[in-house]
Design a protein around this motif. Structure first.
Motif, PDB file in Angstrom:
ATOM      1  N   CYS A   1       0.838  -1.341   0.030  1.00 27.64           N
ATOM      2  CA  CYS A   1      -0.039  -0.139  -0.044  1.00 27.64           C
ATOM      3  C   CYS A   1       1.112   1.550   0.069  1.00 27.64           C
ATOM      4  O   CYS A   1       0.512   2.184  -0.634  1.00 27.64           O
ATOM      5  CB  CYS A   1      -0.889   0.042   1.085  1.00 27.64           C
ATOM      6  SG  CYS A   1      -2.184  -1.160   1.117  1.00 27.64           S
ATOM      7  N   HIS A   2       1.869   1.348   0.844  1.00 27.08           N
ATOM      8  CA  HIS A   2       2.519   2.583   1.107  1.00 27.08           C
ATOM      9  C   HIS A   2       4.276   2.412   1.195  1.00 27.08           C
ATOM     10  O   HIS A   2       4.873   3.200   1.302  1.00 27.08           O
ATOM     11  CB  HIS A   2       2.237   3.402   2.266  1.00 27.08           C
ATOM     12  CG  HIS A   2       0.809   3.752   2.316  1.00 27.08           C
ATOM     13  ND1 HIS A   2      -0.340   3.039   3.063  1.00 27.08           N
ATOM     14  CD2 HIS A   2      -0.128   4.359   1.420  1.00 27.08           C
ATOM     15  CE1 HIS A   2      -1.478   3.512   2.802  1.00 27.08           C
ATOM     16  NE2 HIS A   2      -1.489   4.248   1.927  1.00 27.08           N
ATOM     17  N   GLY A   3       4.511   1.195   0.810  1.00 23.62           N
ATOM     18  CA  GLY A   3       6.095   1.039   0.967  1.00 23.62           C
ATOM     19  C   GLY A   3       6.570   0.600   1.937  1.00 23.62           C
ATOM     20  O   GLY A   3       8.056   0.631   2.032  1.00 23.62           O
ATOM     21  N   SER A   4       6.230   0.675   3.072  1.00 22.43           N
ATOM     22  CA  SER A   4       6.853   0.281   4.331  1.00 22.43           C
ATOM     23  C   SER A   4       7.643  -1.457   4.206  1.00 22.43           C
ATOM     24  O   SER A   4       6.912  -1.916   3.598  1.00 22.43           O
ATOM     25  CB  SER A   4       5.973   0.127   5.637  1.00 22.43           C
ATOM     26  OG  SER A   4       5.388   1.407   5.718  1.00 22.43           O
ATOM     27  N   ARG A   5       8.481  -1.302   4.756  1.00 25.78           N
ATOM     28  CA  ARG A   5       9.469  -2.685   4.760  1.00 25.78           C
ATOM     29  C   ARG A   5       9.767  -3.064   6.249  1.00 25.78           C
ATOM     30  O   ARG A   5      10.237  -2.247   6.895  1.00 25.78           O
ATOM     31  CB  ARG A   5      10.634  -2.331   3.947  1.00 25.78           C
ATOM     32  CG  ARG A   5      10.272  -2.346   2.226  1.00 25.78           C
ATOM     33  CD  ARG A   5      11.679  -1.994   1.490  1.00 25.78           C
ATOM     34  NE  ARG A   5      11.213  -1.832   0.294  1.00 25.78           N
ATOM     35  CZ  ARG A   5      10.940  -2.765  -0.711  1.00 25.78           C
ATOM     36  NH1 ARG A   5      10.995  -3.927  -0.370  1.00 25.78           N
ATOM     37  NH2 ARG A   5      10.910  -2.370  -2.104  1.00 25.78           N
ATOM     38  N   PHE A   6       9.664  -4.478   6.407  1.00 26.21           N
ATOM     39  CA  PHE A   6      10.187  -4.787   7.819  1.00 26.21           C
ATOM     40  C   PHE A   6      11.002  -6.027   7.748  1.00 26.21           C
ATOM     41  O   PHE A   6      10.971  -6.875   6.848  1.00 26.21           O
ATOM     42  CB  PHE A   6       9.036  -5.514   8.424  1.00 26.21           C
ATOM     43  CG  PHE A   6       7.736  -4.238   8.385  1.00 26.21           C
ATOM     44  CD1 PHE A   6       7.533  -3.419   9.833  1.00 26.21           C
ATOM     45  CD2 PHE A   6       7.071  -4.108   7.573  1.00 26.21           C
ATOM     46  CE1 PHE A   6       6.571  -2.650   9.947  1.00 26.21           C
ATOM     47  CE2 PHE A   6       5.789  -3.027   7.542  1.00 26.21           C
ATOM     48  CZ  PHE A   6       5.476  -2.543   8.510  1.00 26.21           C
ATOM     49  N   ASP A   7      11.973  -6.087   8.684  1.00 21.00           N
ATOM     50  CA  ASP A   7      12.886  -7.127   8.755  1.00 21.00           C
ATOM     51  C   ASP A   7      12.239  -8.620   8.966  1.00 21.00           C
ATOM     52  O   ASP A   7      11.107  -8.841   9.679  1.00 21.00           O
ATOM     53  CB  ASP A   7      13.905  -7.137   9.772  1.00 21.00           C
ATOM     54  CG  ASP A   7      14.971  -8.039   9.781  1.00 21.00           C
ATOM     55  OD1 ASP A   7      14.630  -9.225  10.365  1.00 21.00           O
ATOM     56  OD2 ASP A   7      16.047  -7.725   9.411  1.00 21.00           O
ATOM     57  N   ALA A   8      12.454  -9.649   8.186  1.00 21.25           N
ATOM     58  CA  ALA A   8      11.573 -10.697   8.078  1.00 21.25           C
ATOM     59  C   ALA A   8      12.093 -11.684   9.037  1.00 21.25           C
ATOM     60  O   ALA A   8      11.460 -12.564   9.329  1.00 21.25           O
ATOM     61  CB  ALA A   8      11.980 -11.572   6.824  1.00 21.25           C
ATOM     62  N   ALA A   9      13.237 -11.222   9.887  1.00 21.05           N
ATOM     63  CA  ALA A   9      13.521 -12.045  11.196  1.00 21.05           C
ATOM     64  C   ALA A   9      12.842 -11.524  12.438  1.00 21.05           C
ATOM     65  O   ALA A   9      12.473 -12.417  13.259  1.00 21.05           O
ATOM     66  CB  ALA A   9      14.865 -12.294  11.074  1.00 21.05           C
ATOM     67  N   THR A  10      12.785 -10.180  12.740  1.00 21.61           N
ATOM     68  CA  THR A  10      12.325  -9.615  13.747  1.00 21.61           C
ATOM     69  C   THR A  10      11.141  -8.853  13.702  1.00 21.61           C
ATOM     70  O   THR A  10      10.523  -8.450  14.703  1.00 21.61           O
ATOM     71  CB  THR A  10      13.850  -8.657  14.196  1.00 21.61           C
ATOM     72  OG1 THR A  10      13.781  -7.511  13.346  1.00 21.61           O
ATOM     73  CG2 THR A  10      15.134  -9.543  14.486  1.00 21.61           C
ATOM     74  N   GLY A  11      10.869  -8.399  12.532  1.00 22.21           N
ATOM     75  CA  GLY A  11       9.562  -7.366  12.232  1.00 22.21           C
ATOM     76  C   GLY A  11       9.999  -6.148  12.362  1.00 22.21           C
ATOM     77  O   GLY A  11       9.016  -5.312  12.414  1.00 22.21           O
ATOM     78  N   ALA A  12      11.234  -5.666  12.431  1.00 19.76           N
ATOM     79  CA  ALA A  12      11.652  -4.191  12.798  1.00 19.76           C
ATOM     80  C   ALA A  12      11.329  -3.531  11.486  1.00 19.76           C
ATOM     81  O   ALA A  12      11.497  -4.222  10.550  1.00 19.76           O
ATOM     82  CB  ALA A  12      12.902  -4.425  13.066  1.00 19.76           C
ATOM     83  N   VAL A  13      11.234  -2.189  11.751  1.00 13.50           N
ATOM     84  CA  VAL A  13      10.912  -1.493  10.514  1.00 13.50           C
ATOM     85  C   VAL A  13      12.050  -1.076   9.676  1.00 13.50           C
ATOM     86  O   VAL A  13      13.135  -0.641  10.571  1.00 13.50           O
ATOM     87  CB  VAL A  13      10.136  -0.054  10.707  1.00 13.50           C
ATOM     88  CG1 VAL A  13      10.081   0.860   9.848  1.00 13.50           C
ATOM     89  CG2 VAL A  13       8.866  -0.482  11.598  1.00 13.50           C
ATOM     90  N   LEU A  14      12.185  -1.516   8.684  1.00 18.39           N
ATOM     91  CA  LEU A  14      13.453  -0.931   7.763  1.00 18.39           C
ATOM     92  C   LEU A  14      13.120   0.300   6.923  1.00 18.39           C
ATOM     93  O   LEU A  14      14.131   0.988   7.022  1.00 18.39           O
ATOM     94  CB  LEU A  14      14.045  -2.197   6.926  1.00 18.39           C
ATOM     95  CG  LEU A  14      13.844  -3.436   7.446  1.00 18.39           C
ATOM     96  CD1 LEU A  14      14.261  -4.597   6.330  1.00 18.39           C
ATOM     97  CD2 LEU A  14      15.246  -3.380   8.195  1.00 18.39           C
TER      98      LEU A  14
END
Length: 347
Positions: free
Chosen positions: A307-320
């Motif tokens: 939707c808006h391009g947010s990316r998250f770490d696939a191991a921890t869920g942290a915002v990239l």
């Protein structure tokens, strides 16, 4: 006096009288300004027309769009994810009962609006349709985007409002029909005859353009769209619920770097069970913390929000990458023999 005033005006052929442009350097400057004013909205019209035409075709070509509730990237899943966060969530219920119909309605609606705007055919009607589509998306997908200017649907709505006010009088089918109507009036045709001829020819053009759009969309959906692959929601046997609310999935269905999809029995939200490294398992919510969209399955070590391009770490869920500021909620995952059990939410 009235006759002299009348003679001092020039007609552009569309029935709209324009003041004459003076000659000389000052006249050329005025002419350029007049030209710029006349075509000021042309870039916006081209942008909106191309964007909505592309958006409609892109949906029809997307193998996930019509895949149904089994695919987290489908129209159904995205609508279901947006429903709790939307101020008009109750109005989305019909779309969940007939997702294929409404998904096709939106896709072909975007295509019709885009083509109508590009060709300048019934421009104000096309702008009204585009505005309604943008308003719907704003109230469902991007209503909770904070701050508001990060959402893209509201600017589209403002752009369509400008097109609705201005119409498409230049370099367009509407402009051609208006100029011809002016010539018909000059030849002495009655107003009823002029109006009838304009409506009939405009309708013929609309049918032709609509048929071309329908053919283009159908060909796109038939020859470009591929069937959704099982990897979008895991592979192999489906996740099972045992022992009341216990949810588990076969460990073999979660490859390293991949995921399987289960459902949080407490909230009904989708959860990705991931294996970022061999033997390391975790559960991550599939609901973006920015505006409630469903994020795509992990790819390249990241989870991306469409939707808006947010990316998250696939191991921890942290915002990239924002606009999201909160990480994806994590779940405990334990291995029991050849199965992985989803535990409670940890954060």
């Amino acid at each position: 006096m009235m006759e002299g005033t009348r003679d001092s005006l020039e007609s552009d052929g569309s029935g709209n009288e324009q003041p004459p442009v003076p000659t000389g350097p000052t006249g050329r400057t005025a002419a350029w300004k007049a030209l710029g004013g006349r075509y000021a909205l042309l870039p916006l019209r081209l942008f909106l027309g191309v964007t909505f035409s592309y958006a409609g075709l892109d949906k029809l070509a997307d193998r996930h769009y019509l895949a149904g509730r089994g695919d987290l990237q489908s129209f159904y899943s995205q609508t279901l994810a947006a429903k709790p966060h939307s101020p008009v969530g109750a109005l989305l219920e019909p779309a969940l009962h007939a997702p294929t119909f409404f998904a096709l309605l939106i896709a072909f609606g975007e295509l019709a609006v885009g083509l109508g705007t590009l060709f300048g055919l019934w421009g104000r009607l096309a702008a009204l349709g585009g505005g309604l589509l943008s308003l719907t998306l704003f109230l469902t997908v991007s209503y909770n985007v904070t701050p508001f200017y990060l959402g893209n649907d509201l600017p589209y709505l403002m752009g369509w409002t400008a097109m609705l006010l201005a119409g498409t009088p230049y370099l367009s089918v509407d402009g051609y029909l208006a100029k011809r109507a002016g010539r018909d009036r000059a030849r002495g045709l009655s107003e009823d005859a002029v109006r009838r001829r304009t409506v009939v020819d405009g309708s013929i053009a609309a049918v032709a353009l609509g048929g071309a759009g329908l053919l283009l969309g159908s060909l796109t959906a038939t020859f470009i769209r591929k069937k959704a692959t099982p990897s979008a929601a895991g592979t192999g046997a489906p996740p099972t619920a045992t022992g009341g609310s216990k949810v588990s999935v076969a460990a073999a269905d979660v490859p390293v770097g991949g995921s399987a999809t289960v459902t949080d029995p407490a909230t009904g939200d989708a959860v990705y069970i991931v294996q970022p490294k061999a033997g390391q398992y975790a559960g991550l919510s599939a609901i973006c913390t920015h505006a409630g969209c469903t994020v795509d399955p992990p790819k390249g070590g990241q989870l991306s929000c469409p939707c808006h391009g947010s990316r998250f770490d696939a191991a921890t869920g942290a915002v990239l990458t924002g606009p999201a500021v909160r990480p994806l909620p994590r779940y405990a995952v334990t291995k029991d023999g050849d199965r992985l059990d989803l535990g409670p939410q940890q954060s």
